[in-house]
Scaffold this motif. Structure first.
Motif, PDB file in Angstrom:
ATOM      1  N   GLY A  56      16.535   9.661 -46.729  1.00  0.00           N
ATOM      2  CA  GLY A  56      15.206   9.666 -47.338  1.00  0.00           C
ATOM      3  C   GLY A  56      14.664  11.068 -47.422  1.00  0.00           C
ATOM      4  N   ASN A  57      13.879  11.281 -48.432  1.00  0.00           N
ATOM      5  CA  ASN A  57      13.360  12.622 -48.674  1.00  0.00           C
ATOM      6  C   ASN A  57      12.403  13.068 -47.589  1.00  0.00           C
ATOM      7  OD1 ASN A  57      14.867  12.706 -50.966  1.00  0.00           O
ATOM      8  ND2 ASN A  57      13.216  11.995 -52.291  1.00  0.00           N
ATOM      9  N   THR A  58      11.618  12.133 -47.092  1.00  0.00           N
ATOM     10  CA  THR A  58      10.657  12.536 -46.067  1.00  0.00           C
ATOM     11  C   THR A  58      11.367  12.984 -44.806  1.00  0.00           C
ATOM     12  OG1 THR A  58      10.499  10.180 -45.610  1.00  0.00           O
ATOM     13  CG2 THR A  58       8.686  11.183 -46.812  1.00  0.00           C
ATOM     14  N   PHE A  59      12.513  12.374 -44.534  1.00  0.00           N
ATOM     15  CA  PHE A  59      13.256  12.832 -43.358  1.00  0.00           C
ATOM     16  C   PHE A  59      13.643  14.290 -43.511  1.00  0.00           C
ATOM     17  CE2 PHE A  59      15.988  12.934 -39.824  1.00  0.00           C
ATOM     18  CZ  PHE A  59      17.165  13.550 -40.208  1.00  0.00           C
TER      19      PHE A  59
ATOM     20  N   VAL B 185       9.478  20.415 -51.006  1.00  0.00           N
ATOM     21  CA  VAL B 185      10.256  20.130 -52.221  1.00  0.00           C
ATOM     22  C   VAL B 185      10.866  18.735 -52.228  1.00  0.00           C
ATOM     23  CG1 VAL B 185      12.244  20.854 -53.563  1.00  0.00           C
ATOM     24  CG2 VAL B 185      10.681  22.549 -52.631  1.00  0.00           C
ATOM     25  N   PRO B 186      11.491  18.293 -51.143  1.00  0.00           N
ATOM     26  CA  PRO B 186      12.064  16.942 -51.219  1.00  0.00           C
ATOM     27  C   PRO B 186      11.023  15.882 -51.526  1.00  0.00           C
ATOM     28  CG  PRO B 186      12.912  18.067 -49.297  1.00  0.00           C
ATOM     29  CD  PRO B 186      11.830  18.918 -49.844  1.00  0.00           C
ATOM     30  N   VAL B 187       9.832  16.070 -50.951  1.00  0.00           N
ATOM     31  CA  VAL B 187       8.800  15.068 -51.217  1.00  0.00           C
ATOM     32  C   VAL B 187       8.381  15.117 -52.677  1.00  0.00           C
ATOM     33  CG1 VAL B 187       6.492  14.310 -50.616  1.00  0.00           C
ATOM     34  CG2 VAL B 187       7.995  15.192 -48.856  1.00  0.00           C
ATOM     35  N   LEU B 188       8.217  16.336 -53.194  1.00  0.00           N
ATOM     36  CA  LEU B 188       7.805  16.457 -54.589  1.00  0.00           C
ATOM     37  C   LEU B 188       8.873  15.910 -55.523  1.00  0.00           C
ATOM     38  CD1 LEU B 188       6.161  19.973 -54.593  1.00  0.00           C
ATOM     39  CD2 LEU B 188       5.046  17.757 -54.809  1.00  0.00           C
ATOM     40  N   LEU B 189      10.118  16.340 -55.270  1.00  0.00           N
ATOM     41  CA  LEU B 189      11.196  15.865 -56.128  1.00  0.00           C
ATOM     42  C   LEU B 189      11.369  14.364 -56.008  1.00  0.00           C
ATOM     43  CD1 LEU B 189      14.045  18.497 -55.830  1.00  0.00           C
ATOM     44  CD2 LEU B 189      12.537  18.031 -57.743  1.00  0.00           C
ATOM     45  N   GLY B 190      10.994  13.861 -54.832  1.00  0.00           N
ATOM     46  CA  GLY B 190      11.168  12.435 -54.625  1.00  0.00           C
ATOM     47  C   GLY B 190      10.304  11.580 -55.520  1.00  0.00           C
ATOM     48  N   LEU B 191       9.297  12.228 -56.094  1.00  0.00           N
ATOM     49  CA  LEU B 191       8.459  11.471 -57.011  1.00  0.00           C
ATOM     50  C   LEU B 191       9.243  11.045 -58.232  1.00  0.00           C
ATOM     51  CD1 LEU B 191       5.204  13.602 -56.837  1.00  0.00           C
ATOM     52  CD2 LEU B 191       5.582  11.347 -55.869  1.00  0.00           C
ATOM     53  N   ARG B 192      10.235  11.905 -58.569  1.00  0.00           N
ATOM     54  CA  ARG B 192      10.953  11.620 -59.796  1.00  0.00           C
ATOM     55  C   ARG B 192      12.388  11.215 -59.520  1.00  0.00           C
ATOM     56  NH1 ARG B 192      10.790  12.266 -65.436  1.00  0.00           N
ATOM     57  NH2 ARG B 192      12.840  12.870 -66.142  1.00  0.00           N
ATOM     58  N   TYR B 193      13.058  12.008 -58.651  1.00  0.00           N
ATOM     59  CA  TYR B 193      14.462  11.736 -58.375  1.00  0.00           C
ATOM     60  C   TYR B 193      14.602  11.111 -57.002  1.00  0.00           C
ATOM     61  CZ  TYR B 193      15.048  15.123 -62.093  1.00  0.00           C
ATOM     62  OH  TYR B 193      14.964  15.781 -63.253  1.00  0.00           O
TER      63      TYR B 193
ATOM     64  N   VAL C 218      18.516  19.632 -50.988  1.00  0.00           N
ATOM     65  CA  VAL C 218      17.522  20.687 -50.750  1.00  0.00           C
ATOM     66  C   VAL C 218      17.702  21.248 -49.347  1.00  0.00           C
ATOM     67  CG1 VAL C 218      15.072  21.174 -50.542  1.00  0.00           C
ATOM     68  CG2 VAL C 218      15.887  19.672 -52.343  1.00  0.00           C
ATOM     69  N   ALA C 219      17.888  20.341 -48.390  1.00  0.00           N
ATOM     70  CA  ALA C 219      18.070  20.816 -47.017  1.00  0.00           C
ATOM     71  C   ALA C 219      19.309  21.684 -46.905  1.00  0.00           C
ATOM     72  CB  ALA C 219      18.173  19.618 -46.073  1.00  0.00           C
ATOM     73  N   LEU C 220      20.382  21.263 -47.579  1.00  0.00           N
ATOM     74  CA  LEU C 220      21.607  22.048 -47.523  1.00  0.00           C
ATOM     75  C   LEU C 220      21.385  23.443 -48.082  1.00  0.00           C
ATOM     76  CD1 LEU C 220      24.600  22.010 -46.842  1.00  0.00           C
ATOM     77  CD2 LEU C 220      25.037  21.379 -49.200  1.00  0.00           C
ATOM     78  N   GLY C 221      20.764  23.486 -49.262  1.00  0.00           N
ATOM     79  CA  GLY C 221      20.534  24.785 -49.855  1.00  0.00           C
ATOM     80  C   GLY C 221      19.688  25.676 -48.957  1.00  0.00           C
ATOM     81  N   THR C 222      18.644  25.094 -48.408  1.00  0.00           N
ATOM     82  CA  THR C 222      17.759  25.902 -47.563  1.00  0.00           C
ATOM     83  C   THR C 222      18.471  26.393 -46.321  1.00  0.00           C
ATOM     84  OG1 THR C 222      16.060  24.358 -48.264  1.00  0.00           O
ATOM     85  CG2 THR C 222      15.474  25.954 -46.568  1.00  0.00           C
TER      86      THR C 222
END
Lengths: 691, 129, 527
Positions: free
Chosen positions: C113-116, C21-29, C36-40
């Motif tokens: 960073g989202n990838t992290f 999800v972070p990678v996907l969302l990172g395309l836009r936001y 995302v990590a917190l929620g998970t």
């Protein structure tokens, strides 16, 4: 006597009172008076709680607080975290809490007098250490005592390293190493072994039982080697804190701490917790029959009861430490070695296993505490008021601080075992106990050993006088411009070689005992006159000479005399009378340092363990180029004892009270609670009272 | 001994490959070669598993574990090589690929930062930092 | 399958899927990763708590009360199971809690960073899978997933050292996992099973060649895990990896990766092989105990001479895991209990310690032991929490470190293995050696007494003039691009310290919780 066990939160309250006070002390760091007030309040509350349990305990009630009863949690499987106020615990707790009240006043006066840094940390750590000390006193099983033992080491470390200079850090490291080796390694190993042994015989238990843990004795029958190992491990673990040689050298180095710490903690709480732990091991873990029931079989000697090696070490300590103390010029170090010796009185008394000796040992705990605390407080007051740390600089200080040095005399008498003072009563019982034990001893060698121990006690008593009397003498009966050199302090160990008739570098080898002649002959008269003239002036400029007066036989001037260069002793090296000002003293010290470099100026903790002859101690203060001790120009100011003008009431009041306490213990021991408590303990353990 | 090697040659080969792979990891200086060594090490293990799966009864080698579509069993039992190790090997190959990819990515980055892939040079350069 | 049975699978699959999800969302936001990590991780933590409630409130034998999920509906011994029994649930709780706690740090201090955060979630999912898997080959897969995640996270630091450390770990770690795989192969050859429970049933009955195969398998498996748990002499990847990983990553990997690997070793030794098998294998127990004992001594000795604090703590981990491995090798119930308690406790303490180190590096700029001089004066809360955690690590009661050590010591005495008992008691002193060094620096060494060390990122140069002491701190903070320490970070560190002490009274609780597992290990109380 029947034990009547009652669940009561008071033991826990006694422990926690000062732990909670820590929070308040830290919170009021901006308001020194409030902060000190918390200390005093906590001390009073702690003493109040402990004293309130006293009547019940004397009657036979035992107050217990247990984590398992309170919350259903066992600390570790099979072992409870429990506190119990029994007579032995009350002895220590009463002592510690009572003395803390006065120490908190004293510490306030001391820290303010020296304007010390980090006072909040100091007082907080102090309160915490008293909390753990009472925890040790009231611990009801080996594991709980271990917990508090470790915490005590931890919490007293900031106090030892308080000064934050490199000397304090080194002393702190040494302190940590010794106490955690003793606690974390030996004590834990012994506890685990006892746990395992009792699990072999039944339900694993570590709880103290008066007269010894029953299951332990049962298990020991099948596995004596492990039980013996456990015994020695526990004694060693507690013995580190009780400063039994060879594990004692942390104590002298810990004297870098501020005096309230040296006093209450290192003369009363920390070292006494070690001695208390030894008492618990003998009385409540193994019992007094165990050492003789499971003797060691030593080749060529036969069966040796377990207590004999411990007693031998303790007897050696008390003699050796007293001898070492003779040569210490730094007053606190002298007192530290005195403490080392006196604590071994307790260990030797317990190791003699006879009820009277045990009574003497237990009574010595408070007797020594009162006396030694007086001595330390006096030393601290002297330091604060005059910045004098060395006995050789204390000539005539009785003028300046009469009350203090008077209390010092009282404390010294108590240490020496002079009648009418507390130290006498306990030593009396110890000696009677040794003699009685010798009557009923079963092992052949034991009789001899017991007489040797009695002899050691007497010798040590004499040595006590030998190292404490000079301080009193020099304070009251000498004056700052005319005092004798003290050979024990200022000259080489073994004396000057000239005294034995050997002159180095002198082919004729003639020893003149009458002042003699100079080797050159012609210059005699002038030399003598000039020396005598200067001596009779009362002031000398020897500080400016190249050849400063030294007991150094390389000096050509020096060869002319038999023992020392200045017959009138007016200008003793290192003393205040030898130069006009303390700057001269400093330059002499520098000079002395250079010339004595050849003989080495080691810190004494290198030499401690190996000998009872510490050759290099009187160089130790050469390393300290900062001290400004000694009488000011013009001599000491006279202060009257009646007006209490010599120091602040914060320091004088505790000194007076505790000195009076030492006297009380000596004059009316029956009414001062401790003797009765000790008797109750002995009765509980052996089934018969002594008095 | 020779008999043993002749019949169990797959296992012997596996250990030879293990040894080569390990030697490459330890002894080669180039980081890429080290990674190749790791790959060789893993390939040896794949060989091991496939060899484990092989079944031979009465000199009859087991067939490949492909179950025919028919449900009519032929005369007698089917003797098949165990498919489980093959699955294991497939998974392990995938894992190996992923690791190699990550390793190569790291090597690319190291090369970008240091400009070299020789281990001894890298050691000197890093010691200077 | 009931609801609860789904939970293990959700706990594993959830983070792995959500890692995309972070990678996907990172395309836009931008910067969505942390949220995302917190929620998970919150969800994972809640799930872990629920799972713990289920497992620990049930009565019965270990296998019965465990929550078991059969992947794909295929039951054992063919299918792969996820087993949450009394042992693994504790580890799951530790993983979930630590993953959540470290996020408090990485928001400001860690790599961004989202990838992290994708890598982060992948690692968490892999760890949970490794903790709960009931199949030896599946364990290999998760071991490699964890490894991959770790290599990626380690290399996410600035600078080339992290890439180098990650590569070193990759090469050594892969060799280790591969050696483990050889062991699995031998086991499979001997028994034909891969399911742990089935293996546990088969192995006691092996004889002849199969027995030899199983023994060889044990040897390979132990060596493979010795590499993963960083035991001496196979530990050399760990100091580099911990030191050069970014500050936000080290708590995670120090507390979790080696811990879960040690858990896996314990699981294999006691559920798969069993105490009897190991005792019957010549030299097996002796080797395990020796490797552990030597690691204790070697790790602490090497720790004392380190200048960098993270490196020192890495060697400390070698030493502490040595205690755990030695306890495994003693093969008694009490020792096993102690090992598990120490596993949890050490994970907790190391997490807190590395977080504290990160906070200090962030807010104070100190990374070496000498640079910690005077820390207590300037940063009292962090210094205090760190002091409490260090003291707990030494094993001073009351703390979780003491409880673990007590049980291991009792176990050693029960096993009558005096040398190991001696090492365990000495380990207190050895740990104290490097802990006291740090404590002394923090509390009793004034800042101007020592020169600041060279080459440390963000520290002020040279011994500061008296007045410059405070402003230098400010300069150091400025040097790290205006990041500052948040209350959340401090709160997590302080909370860890508090838990470490509170758990010091919980010896009994652990005994009760772990009793089913210890019984299922069927060890003799004392051999």
């Amino acid at each position: 006597m029947s034990e009547h066990v009652v669940t009561d939160p008071r033991p826990l309250a006694a422990v926690l009172v000062s732990a909670i006070a820590v929070v308040f002390i830290v919170a009021s760091y901006r308001y020194p008076n409030v902060r000190e007030g918390w200390s005093v309040l906590a001390a009073l509350a702690k003493f109040g709680i402990v004293a309130s349990m006293l009547p019940g305990v004397m009657d036979g009630t035992i107050y217990v607080w247990s984590l398992e009863e309170a919350t259903g949690l066992q600390f570790v499987a099979g072992v409870d975290f429990a506190l119990r106020a029994d007579p032995l615990g009350m002895l220590f707790a009463l002592l510690a809490s009572f003395l803390w009240i006065f120490t908190s006043f004293y510490a306030a006066g001391y820290m303010r007098g020296l304007d010390e840094h980090a006072q909040t940390r100091f007082f907080a750590a102090f309160a915490a250490s008293l909390s753990t000390a009472v925890g040790i006193a009231f611990a009801s099983n080996l594991l709980t005592i271990f917990v508090f033992y470790e915490l005590l080491s931890l919490v007293t470390y900031p106090l030892v390293a308080h000064n934050e200079d490199s000397e304090a850090r080194i002393a702190g490291r040494k302190y940590l190493t010794y106490t955690f080796f003793g606690g974390g390694v030996f004590l834990l190993a012994g506890t685990v072994l006892v746990y395992w042994l009792t699990s072999q015989a039944g339900e694993a238990t570590l709880a103290f039982e008066a007269g010894g843990i029953g299951l332990l004795t049962d298990a020991a029958a099948s596995d004596p080697a492990i039980a013996q190992a456990a015994f020695y491990l526990l004694i060693a673990g507690f013995g580190v804190k009780a400063a039994v040689m060879p594990l004692h050298s942390w104590l002298a180095d810990a004297m870098v701490a501020p005096t309230p710490v040296s006093g209450l903690l290192h003369a009363v709480a920390v070292v006494k917790s070690g001695a208390f732990g030894v008492a618990r091991v003998y009385l409540d873990t193994f019992g007094l029959e165990f050492p003789t029931a499971f003797p060691l079989s030593v080749p060529f000697v036969g069966d040796v009861p377990l207590n004999i090696p411990v007693a031998i070490l303790a007897a050696f300590t008390l003699t050796a430490a007293s001898i070492i103390a003779l040569r210490k010029d730094h007053l606190k170090r002298r007192l530290a070695y005195s403490t080392t010796a006196q604590l071994s009185y307790i260990v030797v008394g317990l190791s003699m296993l006879h009820p009277i000796a045990v009574l003497g040992a237990l009574l010595h705990i408070p007797a020594h505490a009162f006396g030694k605390l007086t001595l330390f407080f006096c030393a601290g007051a002297v330091h604060v008021e005059t910045h004098t740390d060395y006995v050789s600089e204390m000539a005539g200080i009785g003028k300046r601080m009469p009350l203090t040095m008077g209390a010092f005399a009282v404390g010294a008498a108590s240490m020496a075992g002079i009648p009418l003072l507390g130290g006498f009563v306990s030593k009396f019982y110890l000696l009677i106990g040794a003699a009685s034990g010798a009557e009923v001893a079963t092992f052949g060698l034991e009789v001899i050993w017991l007489w040797i121990f009695a002899g050691a006690l007497i010798v040590s008593g004499v040595l006590n006088i030998a190292y404490l009397w000079p301080v009193v003498y020099t304070a009251f009966f000498e004056s700052e411009d005319r005092h004798d050199a003290k050979p024990l302090l200022e000259f080489r160990a073994g004396g000057q070689p000239e005294s034995y008739g050997v002159l180095e570098g002198e082919p004729n080898g003639v020893v003149a005992t009458d002042g003699g002649r100079d080797a050159n002959g012609e210059d005699d008269g002038r030399e003598d006159e000039s020396v005598i003239d200067e001596a009779s002036d009362g002031t000398t400029d020897h500080g400016e000479d190249d050849d400063a007066p030294l007991p150094d036989h390389d000096d050509p001037e020096r060869d002319a005399y038999a023992v020392d260069a200045h017959p009138s002793d007016a200008d003793v090296p290192f003393g205040p009378g030898s130069s006009d000002s303390s700057d001269g003293a400093d330059s002499e010290h520098v000079h002395d340092h250079d010339t004595h470099e050849a003989t080495g100026s080691h810190d004494e903790h290198n030499d401690d363990r190996s000998s009872h002859d510490d050759k290099h101690d009187h160089h130790d203060h050469h390393d300290d180029h900062h001290h400004h001790g000694g009488a000011p120009m013009g001599g000491w100011e006279r202060k009257s004892p009646v007006t209490f003008a010599e120091s602040t009431w914060l320091m004088l009041m505790p000194i007076t009270v505790i000195a009076i306490g030492a006297i009380t213990l000596g004059i009316v021991p029956d009414y001062a609670v401790f003797l009765e408590l000790a008797d109750t303990i002995v009765e509980a353990v052996t089934g018969e009272g002594v008095r | 001994m020779i008999e043993l090697l002749a019949t169990r040659y797959a296992y012997a080969l596996m250990f030879v490959l293990l040894g080569i792979g390990l030697y490459m990891v330890i002894a080669s200086e180039n980081l890429v070669k080290k990674l190749i060594g790791v790959n060789l090490f893993q390939t040896a293990i794949f060989l091991f598993f496939v060899a484990v799966a092989y079944v031979e009864v009465d000199g009859e080698p087991g067939g490949s574990p492909v179950v025919p579509a028919t449900t009519e069993p032929a005369a007698g039992d089917l003797i098949l090589a165990s498919p489980l190790p093959h699955v294991i090997v497939l998974t392990a190959i995938v894992v190996g690929i992923a690791l190699t990819a990550v390793g190569l990515a790291l090597i690319v980055r190291i090369h970008a930062e240091y400009g070299t892939l020789r281990e001894d040079t890298l050691r000197e350069v890093r010691a200077d930092e | 399958m009931s609801d609860v049975d789904l939970l293990p699978a959700l706990l594993v699959v959830g983070p792995i899927l959500l890692a995309t999800v972070p990678v996907l969302l990172g395309l836009r936001y931008d910067r969505t990763g942390w949220s995302v990590a917190l929620g998970t991780t919150l969800g994972v933590f809640a799930g872990a708590c629920y799972l713990a409630l289920e497992v620990y409130s049930a009565d019965g034998v270990n296998r019965e009360i465990a929550v078991i999920h059969e992947l794909g509906g295929f039951s054992q011994p063919m299918g792969i199971e996820l087993v949450a029994d009394t042992f693994s649930t504790l580890i799951v709780l530790l993983v979930a809690g630590t993953a959540l706690g470290v996020l408090a740090y990485t928001r400001v201090g860690g790599p961004r960073g989202n990838t992290f955060y994708s890598g982060y979630l992948l690692l968490v999912g892999g760890l949970l899978g490794l903790s709960m898997t009931g199949d030896v080959f599946n364990m290999f897969v998760f071991l490699e997933i964890v490894g991959l995640g770790t290599y990626a996270l380690i290399s996410s630091g600035d600078g080339p050292e992290s890439a180098f450390a990650a590569l070193k770990y990759l090469i050594i770690g892969t060799v280790g996992a591969s050696i483990y795989l050889i062991g699995v192969g031998f086991l499979f050859m001997a028994t034909g099973h891969l399911n742990m429970h089935a293996l546990g049933g088969e192995i006691p009955g092996l004889e002849g060649q199969n027995l030899q195969l199983a023994r060889a398998g044990f040897a390979f498996i132990f060596v493979g895990f010795a590499i993963k748990v960083a035991q001496w002499p196979l530990h050399s990847w760990q100091p580099d990896a911990y030191q050069h990983a970014p500050d936000g990553v080290t708590p995670l990997i120090a507390a979790l990766v080696s811990t879960v690997s040690a858990y896996a070793l314990g699981r294999l030794m006691f559920t798969v092989f069993g105490g009897d098998f190991i005792a019957a294998t010549p030299y097996a127990a002796a080797v395990v105990v020796t490797v552990g004992a030597v690691s204790v001594i070697a790790g602490s000795t090497l720790a004392v001479i380190q200048t960098d604090v993270k490196r020192m703590l890495a060697y400390s981990s070698v030493s502490q895991f040595g205690l755990i491995v030695a306890a495994y090798g003693l093969l008694t119930e009490t020792a096993l209990l102690g090992a598990v308690i120490h596993l949890i406790g050490h994970g907790l303490m190391k997490a807190g310690l590395f977080l504290a180190v990160g906070v200090i590096a962030l807010g104070y700029g100190a990374r070496t032991v000498d640079a910690y001089a005077g820390l207590a004066q300037h940063r009292p809360y962090v210094a205090g929490s760190m002091a409490v955690l260090l003291i707990a690590l030494v094993g001073i009661p009351p703390s979780i470190g003491f409880i673990g050590k007590w049980y291991i010591a009792v176990g050693a005495i029960e096993a009558q293995s005096w040398l190991v008992a001696g090492v365990i008691f000495l380990s207190t002193m050895l740990t104290l050696a490097y802990v006291a060094r740090l404590l002394e620096r923090m509390y009793f060494t004034p800042r101007s007494a020592l020169e600041s060390p060279r080459g440390t990122a963000g520290t002020e140069p040279g011994p500061a003039a008296a007045g410059g002491a405070l402003t230098d701190g400010g300069r150091a903070m400025g040097a790290t691009a205006g990041r500052r320490v948040t209350i959340g970070m401090l709160a997590v560190v302080a909370l860890t310290a508090v838990i470490a002490v509170v758990l010091g009274f919980s010896g009994d609780v652990f005994t009760e919780l772990l009793a089913p597992f210890i019984e299922s290990a069927e060890l003799e109380v004392s051999p």
